[in-house]
Motif scaffolding. Structure first.
Motif, PDB file in Angstrom:
ATOM      1  N   SER A   1      34.770  53.300  35.424  1.00  0.00           N
ATOM      2  CA  SER A   1      34.451  54.719  35.589  1.00  0.00           C
ATOM      3  C   SER A   1      33.256  54.880  36.521  1.00  0.00           C
ATOM      4  CB  SER A   1      34.181  55.387  34.234  1.00  0.00           C
ATOM      5  OG  SER A   1      33.085  54.768  33.594  1.00  0.00           O
ATOM      6  N   GLY A   2      33.078  56.118  36.984  1.00  0.00           N
ATOM      7  CA  GLY A   2      31.981  56.405  37.900  1.00  0.00           C
ATOM      8  C   GLY A   2      32.264  55.901  39.301  1.00  0.00           C
ATOM      9  N   GLY A   3      33.148  56.592  40.020  1.00  0.00           N
ATOM     10  CA  GLY A   3      33.506  56.158  41.372  1.00  0.00           C
ATOM     11  C   GLY A   3      34.287  54.865  41.345  1.00  0.00           C
ATOM     12  N   ALA A   4      35.335  54.823  40.552  1.00  0.00           N
ATOM     13  CA  ALA A   4      36.113  53.606  40.329  1.00  0.00           C
ATOM     14  C   ALA A   4      37.010  53.278  41.517  1.00  0.00           C
ATOM     15  CB  ALA A   4      36.952  53.757  39.066  1.00  0.00           C
ATOM     16  N   SER A   5      37.179  51.984  41.746  1.00  0.00           N
ATOM     17  CA  SER A   5      38.055  51.496  42.800  1.00  0.00           C
ATOM     18  C   SER A   5      38.729  50.227  42.310  1.00  0.00           C
ATOM     19  CB  SER A   5      37.241  51.205  44.060  1.00  0.00           C
ATOM     20  OG  SER A   5      38.073  50.703  45.081  1.00  0.00           O
ATOM     21  N   LEU A   6      39.987  50.053  42.695  1.00  0.00           N
ATOM     22  CA  LEU A   6      40.757  48.869  42.330  1.00  0.00           C
ATOM     23  C   LEU A   6      41.639  48.527  43.520  1.00  0.00           C
ATOM     24  CD1 LEU A   6      41.042  47.225  39.622  1.00  0.00           C
ATOM     25  CD2 LEU A   6      43.130  48.531  39.234  1.00  0.00           C
ATOM     26  N   SER A   7      41.687  47.240  43.885  1.00  0.00           N
ATOM     27  CA  SER A   7      42.517  46.867  45.036  1.00  0.00           C
ATOM     28  C   SER A   7      42.970  45.412  44.935  1.00  0.00           C
ATOM     29  CB  SER A   7      41.759  47.085  46.344  1.00  0.00           C
ATOM     30  OG  SER A   7      40.643  46.216  46.423  1.00  0.00           O
ATOM     31  N   ASN A   8      44.095  45.143  45.589  1.00  0.00           N
ATOM     32  CA  ASN A   8      44.555  43.780  45.822  1.00  0.00           C
ATOM     33  C   ASN A   8      45.279  43.790  47.168  1.00  0.00           C
ATOM     34  OD1 ASN A   8      47.239  44.609  45.362  1.00  0.00           O
ATOM     35  ND2 ASN A   8      47.272  43.856  43.266  1.00  0.00           N
ATOM     36  N   ASP A   9      46.089  42.780  47.441  1.00  0.00           N
ATOM     37  CA  ASP A   9      46.744  42.688  48.749  1.00  0.00           C
ATOM     38  C   ASP A   9      47.765  43.785  49.006  1.00  0.00           C
ATOM     39  OD1 ASP A   9      45.250  40.463  49.373  1.00  0.00           O
ATOM     40  OD2 ASP A   9      46.809  39.039  48.799  1.00  0.00           O
TER      41      ASP A   9
ATOM     42  N   GLN B   1      54.579  41.629  39.006  1.00  0.00           N
ATOM     43  CA  GLN B   1      55.944  41.452  39.487  1.00  0.00           C
ATOM     44  C   GLN B   1      55.948  41.328  41.005  1.00  0.00           C
ATOM     45  OE1 GLN B   1      58.874  41.076  37.935  1.00  0.00           O
ATOM     46  NE2 GLN B   1      57.857  41.164  35.953  1.00  0.00           N
ATOM     47  N   ASP B   2      56.718  40.376  41.501  1.00  0.00           N
ATOM     48  CA  ASP B   2      57.029  40.298  42.918  1.00  0.00           C
ATOM     49  C   ASP B   2      58.422  40.906  43.046  1.00  0.00           C
ATOM     50  OD1 ASP B   2      57.961  39.636  45.458  1.00  0.00           O
ATOM     51  OD2 ASP B   2      56.932  37.709  45.467  1.00  0.00           O
ATOM     52  N   TYR B   3      58.497  42.100  43.610  1.00  0.00           N
ATOM     53  CA  TYR B   3      59.746  42.848  43.605  1.00  0.00           C
ATOM     54  C   TYR B   3      60.764  42.323  44.606  1.00  0.00           C
ATOM     55  CZ  TYR B   3      57.008  45.680  40.581  1.00  0.00           C
ATOM     56  OH  TYR B   3      56.222  46.065  39.535  1.00  0.00           O
ATOM     57  N   GLU B   4      60.334  41.451  45.516  1.00  0.00           N
ATOM     58  CA  GLU B   4      61.291  40.838  46.433  1.00  0.00           C
ATOM     59  C   GLU B   4      62.015  39.672  45.781  1.00  0.00           C
ATOM     60  OE1 GLU B   4      59.424  39.901  50.152  1.00  0.00           O
ATOM     61  OE2 GLU B   4      58.641  41.927  50.398  1.00  0.00           O
ATOM     62  N   THR B   5      61.286  38.871  44.968  1.00  0.00           N
ATOM     63  CA  THR B   5      61.887  37.690  44.355  1.00  0.00           C
ATOM     64  C   THR B   5      62.274  37.911  42.892  1.00  0.00           C
ATOM     65  OG1 THR B   5      59.781  36.779  43.589  1.00  0.00           O
ATOM     66  CG2 THR B   5      60.486  36.207  45.839  1.00  0.00           C
ATOM     67  N   GLY B   6      61.702  38.926  42.249  1.00  0.00           N
ATOM     68  CA  GLY B   6      61.964  39.179  40.838  1.00  0.00           C
ATOM     69  C   GLY B   6      61.135  38.327  39.895  1.00  0.00           C
ATOM     70  N   SER B   7      60.265  37.501  40.432  1.00  0.00           N
ATOM     71  CA  SER B   7      59.429  36.643  39.593  1.00  0.00           C
ATOM     72  C   SER B   7      58.007  37.214  39.505  1.00  0.00           C
ATOM     73  CB  SER B   7      59.389  35.222  40.164  1.00  0.00           C
ATOM     74  OG  SER B   7      58.798  35.240  41.450  1.00  0.00           O
ATOM     75  N   GLN B   8      57.204  36.604  38.647  1.00  0.00           N
ATOM     76  CA  GLN B   8      55.809  37.011  38.540  1.00  0.00           C
ATOM     77  C   GLN B   8      54.958  36.166  39.477  1.00  0.00           C
ATOM     78  OE1 GLN B   8      54.783  36.731  34.386  1.00  0.00           O
ATOM     79  NE2 GLN B   8      55.123  38.907  34.140  1.00  0.00           N
ATOM     80  N   ILE B   9      53.945  36.797  40.057  1.00  0.00           N
ATOM     81  CA  ILE B   9      53.018  36.091  40.931  1.00  0.00           C
ATOM     82  C   ILE B   9      51.591  36.376  40.475  1.00  0.00           C
ATOM     83  CG2 ILE B   9      54.525  36.065  42.964  1.00  0.00           C
ATOM     84  CD1 ILE B   9      52.916  38.496  43.994  1.00  0.00           C
ATOM     85  N   GLN B  10      50.700  35.456  40.785  1.00  0.00           N
ATOM     86  CA  GLN B  10      49.289  35.669  40.500  1.00  0.00           C
ATOM     87  C   GLN B  10      48.678  36.487  41.626  1.00  0.00           C
ATOM     88  OE1 GLN B  10      47.407  31.856  39.961  1.00  0.00           O
ATOM     89  NE2 GLN B  10      47.805  31.898  37.766  1.00  0.00           N
ATOM     90  N   THR B  11      47.932  37.521  41.254  1.00  0.00           N
ATOM     91  CA  THR B  11      47.237  38.334  42.243  1.00  0.00           C
ATOM     92  C   THR B  11      45.759  38.376  41.890  1.00  0.00           C
ATOM     93  OG1 THR B  11      47.568  40.377  40.997  1.00  0.00           O
ATOM     94  CG2 THR B  11      49.242  39.829  42.635  1.00  0.00           C
ATOM     95  N   ILE B  12      44.938  38.410  42.903  1.00  0.00           N
ATOM     96  CA  ILE B  12      43.508  38.615  42.703  1.00  0.00           C
ATOM     97  C   ILE B  12      43.242  40.093  42.930  1.00  0.00           C
ATOM     98  CG2 ILE B  12      41.206  38.156  43.587  1.00  0.00           C
ATOM     99  CD1 ILE B  12      42.095  35.320  44.155  1.00  0.00           C
ATOM    100  N   THR B  13      42.705  40.743  41.904  1.00  0.00           N
ATOM    101  CA  THR B  13      42.423  42.173  41.962  1.00  0.00           C
ATOM    102  C   THR B  13      40.921  42.374  41.906  1.00  0.00           C
ATOM    103  OG1 THR B  13      44.524  42.653  40.877  1.00  0.00           O
ATOM    104  CG2 THR B  13      42.871  44.396  40.856  1.00  0.00           C
ATOM    105  N   ARG B  14      40.418  43.221  42.809  1.00  0.00           N
ATOM    106  CA  ARG B  14      38.996  43.531  42.860  1.00  0.00           C
ATOM    107  C   ARG B  14      38.772  44.948  42.363  1.00  0.00           C
ATOM    108  NH1 ARG B  14      40.529  40.150  46.476  1.00  0.00           N
ATOM    109  NH2 ARG B  14      39.308  38.370  47.100  1.00  0.00           N
ATOM    110  N   GLY B  15      37.730  45.131  41.571  1.00  0.00           N
ATOM    111  CA  GLY B  15      37.415  46.448  41.041  1.00  0.00           C
ATOM    112  C   GLY B  15      35.947  46.757  41.208  1.00  0.00           C
ATOM    113  N   SER B  16      35.622  48.052  41.141  1.00  0.00           N
ATOM    114  CA  SER B  16      34.220  48.464  41.203  1.00  0.00           C
ATOM    115  C   SER B  16      34.068  49.818  40.532  1.00  0.00           C
ATOM    116  CB  SER B  16      33.720  48.517  42.654  1.00  0.00           C
ATOM    117  OG  SER B  16      34.420  49.513  43.374  1.00  0.00           O
ATOM    118  N   GLY B  17      32.847  50.138  40.222  1.00  0.00           N
ATOM    119  CA  GLY B  17      32.512  51.410  39.599  1.00  0.00           C
ATOM    120  C   GLY B  17      31.091  51.359  39.080  1.00  0.00           C
ATOM    121  N   ASN B  18      30.687  52.391  38.382  1.00  0.00           N
ATOM    122  CA  ASN B  18      29.353  52.403  37.789  1.00  0.00           C
ATOM    123  C   ASN B  18      29.364  51.780  36.396  1.00  0.00           C
ATOM    124  OD1 ASN B  18      26.546  53.125  37.898  1.00  0.00           O
ATOM    125  ND2 ASN B  18      27.024  54.610  36.298  1.00  0.00           N
TER     126      ASN B  18
END
Length: 185
Positions: free
Chosen positions: A68-76, A37-54
């Motif tokens: 799992s194992g030191g998990a991380s998730l991020s986007n803009d 969700q893009d909460y400013e426009t109310g529409s859906q947007i494509q996001t690139i999400t990066r993750g890591s872990g063991n």
């Protein structure tokens, strides 16, 4: 392993082509495209999400990804760290339904830094629910920061208000100061 903007990298990587399931172990990094969700426009947007872990396991039939194992998730818009992170998608396999994280949860979101034991994020309404003993949220406002603690904290991406509950066990408390000092507490 990659296809278009989706990438998986690990010491060991298994793709089950008949089910679409993916298992990755050791030095796992992922990059996936999701609709959010893009909460400013109310529409859906494509996001690139990066993750890591063991360890990373994706179950296509459940539309569920687990780090799992030191998990991380991020986007803009956010950075999330925890012992384990689960990403649950809608039936279309592209639209984010929710994110769940547990144990040692650290969330950085715009001008908010939140720590606690567990987190659930609901993309449909941009709602974050965190619990812990205690949960601590540091918010930057007009060049100053405020730190607030409690047992549960609920806040929304678009709202400046935060609901904090001590659940009669932990006193809800707020302090003001510099952002770096409050984040270090």
């Amino acid at each position: 392993l990659w296809q278009h903007s989706t990438e998986f990298s690990a010491d060991t990587l298994i793709l089950n082509e008949s089910t679409g399931n993916v298992t990755a172990e050791g030095n796992v990094t992922t990059q996936t495209m999701m609709l959010q969700q893009d909460y400013e426009t109310g529409s859906q947007i494509q996001t690139i999400t990066r993750g890591s872990g063991n360890l990373f396991i994706y179950d296509e039939s459940q539309r569920h990804a687990a780090y799992s194992g030191g998990a991380s998730l991020s986007n803009d818009t956010f950075t999330l760290n925890a012992s384990s992170i689960n990403v649950i998608l809608e039936d279309d396999g592209q639209t984010l339904e929710r994110i769940e994280a547990s144990d040692g949860v650290e969330l950085e979101l715009d001008a908010r830094w939140v720590t606690g034991t567990s987190l659930t994020y609901f993309d449909a309404d941009g709602r974050y629910e965190m619990s812990g003993n205690p949960v601590n949220i540091v918010e930057e406002t007009e060049g100053e920061c405020r730190s607030t603690t409690g047992r549960t904290i609920i806040f929304y991406v678009t709202a400046e208000s935060v609901l904090i509950d001590g659940e009669s066990e932990v006193r809800t408390a707020s302090t003001n100061g510099t952002c770096d000092a409050l984040k270090a507490e």
